[in-house]
Motif scaffolding. Sequence first.
Motif, PDB file in Angstrom:
ATOM      1  N   PHE A   6       0.851  -1.180   0.000  1.00 39.49           N
ATOM      2  CA  PHE A   6       0.000   0.000   0.000  1.00 39.49           C
ATOM      3  C   PHE A   6       0.882   1.223   0.000  1.00 39.49           C
ATOM      4  CE2 PHE A   6      -2.179  -3.548   1.718  1.00 39.49           C
ATOM      5  CZ  PHE A   6      -3.382  -3.512   1.037  1.00 39.49           C
ATOM      6  N   SER A   7       0.661   2.105  -0.957  1.00 34.24           N
ATOM      7  CA  SER A   7       1.450   3.319  -1.083  1.00 34.24           C
ATOM      8  C   SER A   7       0.782   4.436  -0.297  1.00 34.24           C
ATOM      9  CB  SER A   7       1.558   3.710  -2.554  1.00 34.24           C
ATOM     10  OG  SER A   7       2.245   4.920  -2.679  1.00 34.24           O
ATOM     11  N   LEU A  19      -7.285   1.415  -2.989  1.00 36.29           N
ATOM     12  CA  LEU A  19      -7.854   0.532  -3.997  1.00 36.29           C
ATOM     13  C   LEU A  19      -7.319  -0.879  -3.726  1.00 36.29           C
ATOM     14  CD1 LEU A  19      -7.189   2.792  -7.111  1.00 36.29           C
ATOM     15  CD2 LEU A  19      -9.388   2.424  -5.955  1.00 36.29           C
ATOM     16  N   PRO A  20      -7.957  -1.911  -4.276  1.00 36.10           N
ATOM     17  CA  PRO A  20      -7.425  -3.267  -4.091  1.00 36.10           C
ATOM     18  C   PRO A  20      -5.993  -3.420  -4.627  1.00 36.10           C
ATOM     19  CG  PRO A  20      -9.682  -3.373  -4.849  1.00 36.10           C
ATOM     20  CD  PRO A  20      -9.269  -1.927  -4.916  1.00 36.10           C
ATOM     21  N   THR A  21      -5.590  -2.544  -5.544  1.00 33.79           N
ATOM     22  CA  THR A  21      -4.242  -2.591  -6.091  1.00 33.79           C
ATOM     23  C   THR A  21      -3.208  -2.020  -5.124  1.00 33.79           C
ATOM     24  OG1 THR A  21      -4.519  -0.423  -7.107  1.00 33.79           O
ATOM     25  CG2 THR A  21      -5.042  -2.357  -8.468  1.00 33.79           C
ATOM     26  N   GLY A  22      -3.666  -1.351  -4.067  1.00 32.97           N
ATOM     27  CA  GLY A  22      -2.761  -0.771  -3.082  1.00 32.97           C
ATOM     28  C   GLY A  22      -2.541   0.717  -3.237  1.00 32.97           C
ATOM     29  N   GLU A  23      -3.029   1.294  -4.307  1.00 33.88           N
ATOM     30  CA  GLU A  23      -2.869   2.731  -4.498  1.00 33.88           C
ATOM     31  C   GLU A  23      -3.917   3.476  -3.688  1.00 33.88           C
ATOM     32  OE1 GLU A  23      -3.223   3.120  -8.690  1.00 33.88           O
ATOM     33  OE2 GLU A  23      -1.285   2.202  -9.077  1.00 33.88           O
ATOM     34  N   PRO A  24      -3.589   4.670  -3.223  1.00 29.98           N
ATOM     35  CA  PRO A  24      -4.570   5.469  -2.468  1.00 29.98           C
ATOM     36  C   PRO A  24      -5.808   5.750  -3.330  1.00 29.98           C
ATOM     37  CG  PRO A  24      -2.388   6.414  -2.259  1.00 29.98           C
ATOM     38  CD  PRO A  24      -2.296   5.347  -3.313  1.00 29.98           C
ATOM     39  N   ARG A  25      -6.969   5.642  -2.706  1.00 24.58           N
ATOM     40  CA  ARG A  25      -8.230   5.929  -3.385  1.00 24.58           C
ATOM     41  C   ARG A  25      -8.574   7.389  -3.162  1.00 24.58           C
ATOM     42  NH1 ARG A  25     -13.627   3.608  -1.026  1.00 24.58           N
ATOM     43  NH2 ARG A  25     -13.480   5.585   0.022  1.00 24.58           N
ATOM     44  N   SER A  26      -9.006   8.051  -4.208  1.00 25.43           N
ATOM     45  CA  SER A  26      -9.461   9.440  -4.082  1.00 25.43           C
ATOM     46  C   SER A  26     -10.743   9.449  -3.277  1.00 25.43           C
ATOM     47  CB  SER A  26      -9.718  10.059  -5.450  1.00 25.43           C
ATOM     48  OG  SER A  26      -8.533  10.070  -6.188  1.00 25.43           O
ATOM     49  N   GLN A  27     -10.832  10.409  -2.363  1.00 28.63           N
ATOM     50  CA  GLN A  27     -12.020  10.447  -1.506  1.00 28.63           C
ATOM     51  C   GLN A  27     -12.893  11.602  -1.868  1.00 28.63           C
ATOM     52  OE1 GLN A  27     -12.120   8.847   2.113  1.00 28.63           O
ATOM     53  NE2 GLN A  27      -9.959   8.327   2.280  1.00 28.63           N
TER      54      GLN A  27
END
Length: 100
Positions: A47-48, A92-100
């Motif tokens: 996770f980044s 996200l499931p990919t580990g990138e931060p999700r925009s809120q």
Amino acid sequence: MDEHALAIVALDRDAGHLSEQLALKCFVPVMALSADKSLTSANVPGFSAAARGHTAGALRLLRQAAARAGFNSMRVRDELASGDAIDGMAFLPTGEPRSQ
């Protein structure tokens, strides 16, 4: 690992890449304090958290994820990948931060 690590916190890009290799052997997620998107593309639960920008924030986020998940590394990874906000941050499931 004798202390039952829940995750690895990598303080920068280089440490993140090394941590991915260790995580593959230990089956724990990696929290990398880096914006390098290649850290989350190696099929490692990473996770980044570049938006966090500091170690204390990453540790607080991991502690809250662990409290929700029952202090189990695989469930911590699932909690982080759920997309639900934890300490004001979601992934996200990919580990990138999700925009809120």
